[in-house]
Design an enzyme around this catalytic site. Sequence first.
Site, PDB file in Angstrom:
ATOM      1  CG  ASP A 273      -1.873   1.239   1.124  1.00 25.92           C
ATOM      2  OD1 ASP A 273      -1.621   2.112   0.318  1.00 25.92           O
ATOM      3  OD2 ASP A 273      -2.799   1.132   2.026  1.00 25.92           O
ATOM      4  CG  HIS A 274       0.924   4.362  -3.189  1.00 25.69           C
ATOM      5  ND1 HIS A 274      -0.193   3.804  -3.633  1.00 25.69           N
ATOM      6  CD2 HIS A 274       0.792   5.426  -3.067  1.00 25.69           C
ATOM      7  CE1 HIS A 274      -1.089   4.810  -3.903  1.00 25.69           C
ATOM      8  NE2 HIS A 274      -0.275   5.907  -3.652  1.00 25.69           N
TER       9      HIS A 274
ATOM     10  CG  HIS B 253      -4.757   4.039  -0.183  1.00 24.05           C
ATOM     11  ND1 HIS B 253      -3.676   3.327  -0.342  1.00 24.05           N
ATOM     12  CD2 HIS B 253      -5.014   4.690  -1.475  1.00 24.05           C
ATOM     13  CE1 HIS B 253      -3.500   3.089  -1.419  1.00 24.05           C
ATOM     14  NE2 HIS B 253      -4.102   4.102  -2.453  1.00 24.05           N
TER      15      HIS B 253
END
Length: 519
Positions: free
Chosen positions: A185-186, A248
């Site tokens: 999950d960037h 996110h």
Amino acid sequence: MDNLNTIKPTIILVFGATGDLAKRKLFPAFYNLYLDGRMPEKFEIIALGRAKNSDAIYRSHVSDNLTEFSRNKIASKKEFEQFASHITYLQNDIDKEESYLLMKQKLDAIDSSFGERANRLFYLSIAPSFIETISNNIKKLNLAANPDQDRIIIEKPFGYDKNSAELLNKLLSKTFDEEQIYRIDHYLGKETVQNILAFRFGNSMFEPLWNRNFIDSVQITVAEEVGVEDRGGFYEGAGALRDMIQNHLMQILTMVAMEAPTSLQADEIRNRKADVLKAIRRIKPEEVKHYTVRGQYEKALVKGKTISGYLQEKGVDENSNTETFVAMKFYLDNWRWQGVPFYVRTGKRMQEKQSSIVIQFKPVPHSTFSFGKEGMMPNRLIINIQPAMDIRLQFMTKKPGLSLSLKPAEMVFDYFSCSTQSPEAYETLVLDALQGDPTLFMRSDQVEEAWDVVTTIQEAWENDQSLSLHKYEAGGWGPEAANELLARQGHSWASNTLNEEVEKIEEQKQKEALDGTYI
């Protein structure tokens, strides 16, 4: 190139190397790590794609993409050529076993040239539907047989509901041990998100206040100025709940709400984050309407330009019920956070791009001071994640002059004042994967718990047509119902800077004065 680490020789295999993520994020990350001396001394990148390409053509393609997307541009042709010499293109058909046989031959040849068996990092920058085929073929040919050396990175979305996520976890567990699987999950690679841990647990002045006794509410916003653009087909099967809330925003929430870890070991931090997800009160089907708001953007004039509505986007059904905006209220049933509302919202075609966390503290029990009709502005701690990267503390001070009146003030820590060349999120996460550090990656139980939180909401929205889909104009802050969600408890969505908040208060005063309601 000086190397700053001792990472073992590594082969990185990028599935989907001709795709958008590879050109915008992955190869710029590899290049910047190389420039910073963070790549292994011995490494090879095997770019896998369906198209027929030579090494030279693909390297030229990488050069063009670095010029457009990398934070470090190509300043030296020689330096780029040194980096590019580590890149090999290999035509690959995901469905054909012979492609994996060629891959095995390539891996064995590189190992032979290194003089040792290298680490292997499989990066799946592909649609989730291909994961099973790739995983099965990797297992069939024993390409990732060493748990200490071989890892796989899986991009989101990780499943489309809890059942599919559980099935995907079981599927991957047939080929890989859990410690080999890096679910990315960037958002967790962003500097300001990572700094939440340091900020909370490295400073004695905030952690004692970080609980229900002092905090009134928490807001998490991830707003996007763009629409779905050319991803309409994908977005139709996803929507804002699956695309943003489940991953996110949930991961940011865990960083804000987790208990202090006893160490910085990966499993200890991930255990504390999993505890938060388990503590989130599940919303019952009959409560969905009370706790959630969903919306869909429609056509509007923004900055003199007509912006299409979601229903006019390419690949979108003209009668689509897919949400492009979600606002929700969560509660955590644990000792630290009992009774504190956590508000989260995300949307496309919003007024501006903004990701932020707002910690609002409780008001003083009794005050003889005031600041306008509504009383003093609340004390707030604001963590801006992007595009601004800063931490802001808002409080009240005495206004200069002879009278004893107050005005709001703000102290700001700005990341860009410390460094204008902060690493991109993918650089951080790729480096962690190369080093075998899973701290910032999601574990199987975290993924399943996050899906469990939104399961009843998903089902209610799919099955109950009486739950309204609120329309909102592109270029705004979402439907009015999202404001009403907070207003029920005397709250409102906070701006992410003091100036914007003061302007908003002044505008409200003027409006009330015109309406004859402000005295």
